[in-house]
Design a protein around this motif. Structure first.
Motif, PDB file in Angstrom:
ATOM      1  N   SER A   1     102.438  96.364 -34.834  1.00  0.00           N
ATOM      2  CA  SER A   1     102.572  95.893 -36.230  1.00  0.00           C
ATOM      3  C   SER A   1     103.856  96.548 -36.904  1.00  0.00           C
ATOM      4  O   SER A   1     104.432  95.794 -37.788  1.00  0.00           O
TER       5      SER A   1
ATOM      6  N   SER B   1     100.394 101.567 -35.320  1.00  0.00           N
ATOM      7  CA  SER B   1     100.323 100.339 -34.344  1.00  0.00           C
ATOM      8  C   SER B   1     101.897 100.038 -34.198  1.00  0.00           C
ATOM      9  O   SER B   1     102.051  99.673 -34.917  1.00  0.00           O
TER      10      SER B   1
ATOM     11  N   ARG C   1     106.337  93.774 -36.210  1.00  0.00           N
ATOM     12  CA  ARG C   1     106.228  92.619 -36.844  1.00  0.00           C
ATOM     13  C   ARG C   1     106.808  92.827 -38.484  1.00  0.00           C
ATOM     14  O   ARG C   1     107.212  91.929 -38.887  1.00  0.00           O
ATOM     15  N   VAL C   2     106.437  94.105 -38.922  1.00  0.00           N
ATOM     16  CA  VAL C   2     106.935  94.604 -40.448  1.00  0.00           C
ATOM     17  C   VAL C   2     108.479  94.678 -40.633  1.00  0.00           C
ATOM     18  O   VAL C   2     108.991  94.258 -41.380  1.00  0.00           O
TER      19      VAL C   2
END
Length: 332
Positions: A205, A202, A208-209
């Motif tokens: 994701s 993703s 965001r990490v």
């Protein structure tokens, strides 16, 4: 053991064993050590390129420019050797730099211009192929230096055999193994490797990490280009000449090899072990067709069908997985 039998690699191993058993019956020459070494040597080029393609597919991308890229790298390497007094290390470095440059251009177009990987690499493939044909006029490059011929014939651990030949591990197979090891270490033990899997799973994701997605994508395509540059020199060392027209369709064979090894064209999945088995399976299939004395045109038809089936099965399986996820979300 139960966990391993559920992995995709287990199914590939079974297919390899079944095919090997059948081919042993068809031809007693199949299991001979020199034939097995020949399989690895003849598929070293596809294998090295497959290890470069693996991170690209895991990230959810695709690189269609590898066929024209290897042609350009081979032409540059060939011209360097015929014009300048150099050595094998310099030849490898220059070829890798050319491949890395093409990969860098791919990566920047994809990340900065936000163009889909298939479209971007298809465009670069066309441009690069045009450059190759414009520069060479479609003519071969021959008359390579003696040191390069010696490299092409070099083997590790020459062992005399009954027929008067020597059995050893060819230089091309050693480079194939090293390419696999480097790719495995990069994917398993580096932050970039973890980022590649995260992007494939993703991209949102991964952002965001905290992964720098654009930088990782540029690295991925440069890595594919570097491996293609290595493969160009390896190919030239086998045939001892450069034919700019011989690489047509390499991209489909390389992609299908990685997909057969368990990777997905949709991203997030793929291992070096699986790709290695994919290389072996494709090599055995090609060698088996030759040992069975199947006409060349039928060999191309069979290999084409294998490529089509491999990619089709991958797409079907991926759609099934996505439909299951949709049903879970709806029910939840």
């Amino acid at each position: 053991m139960k966990k391993f039998t559920k992995r995709k690699e287990f199914g590939i191993i079974l297919i390899i064993l079944i095919m090997s058993f059948i081919l042993t019956i068809v031809s007693s020459a199949f299991l001979k050590a020199d034939n097995i070494i020949d399989i690895l040597r003849n598929n070293a080029v596809y294998g090295i390129m497959a290890f470069g393609m693996l991170p690209v597919l895991i990230s959810g991308g695709i690189d269609l420019s590898v066929a024209s890229s290897i042609a350009l790298c081979a032409v540059v390497a060939g011209k360097i050797m015929t014009v300048f007094d150099t050595n094998i290390v310099i030849v490898f470095i220059i070829s890798m730099l050319v491949g890395a440059l093409i990969g860098l251009i791919n990566g920047l177009i994809i990340t900065k211009l936000k163009i889909a990987p298939m479209v971007a690499t298809l465009g670069i493939m066309t441009v690069t192929l045009g450059v190759v044909l414009l520069y060479t006029g479609g003519t071969w490059i021959s008359g390579l230096p003696e040191y390069f011929k010696e490299f092409g014939m070099a083997k590790l651990g020459n062992i005399p055999t009954k027929n008067g030949l020597t059995l050893g591990i060819p230089s091309q197979v050693i480079i194939l193994i090293l390419s696999g090891v480097v790719t495995w270490l990069m994917l398993r033990y580096t932050l970039i490797g973890r980022g590649i899997y995260a992007i494939g799973g993703s991209e949102a994701s991964a952002v965001r990490v905290g992964y720098n997605v654009d930088k990782i994508k540029v690295f991925i395509y440069m890595y594919s280009g570097i491996m293609t540059g290595i493969a160009a020199v390896v190919h030239t060392s086998i045939v001892q000449q450069v034919d700019p027209n011989t690489f047509l369709g390499y991209e489909l064979t390389v992609i299908s090899t990685v997909v057969i090894g368990g990777a997905s064209t949709m991203g997030g999945v793929g291992t070096v072990l699986g790709t290695t088995f994919g290389i072996i399976l494709m090599g055995i299939l090609q060698n088996g067709l030759i040992l069975a004395k199947i006409p060349t045109y039928w060999q191309k038809i069979v290999m084409g069908l294998v490529i089509l089936i491999a990619i089709s099965v991958d797409v079907i399986n991926r759609k099934r997985e996505q439909s299951k996820l949709v049903r879970v979300d709806v029910e939840g």
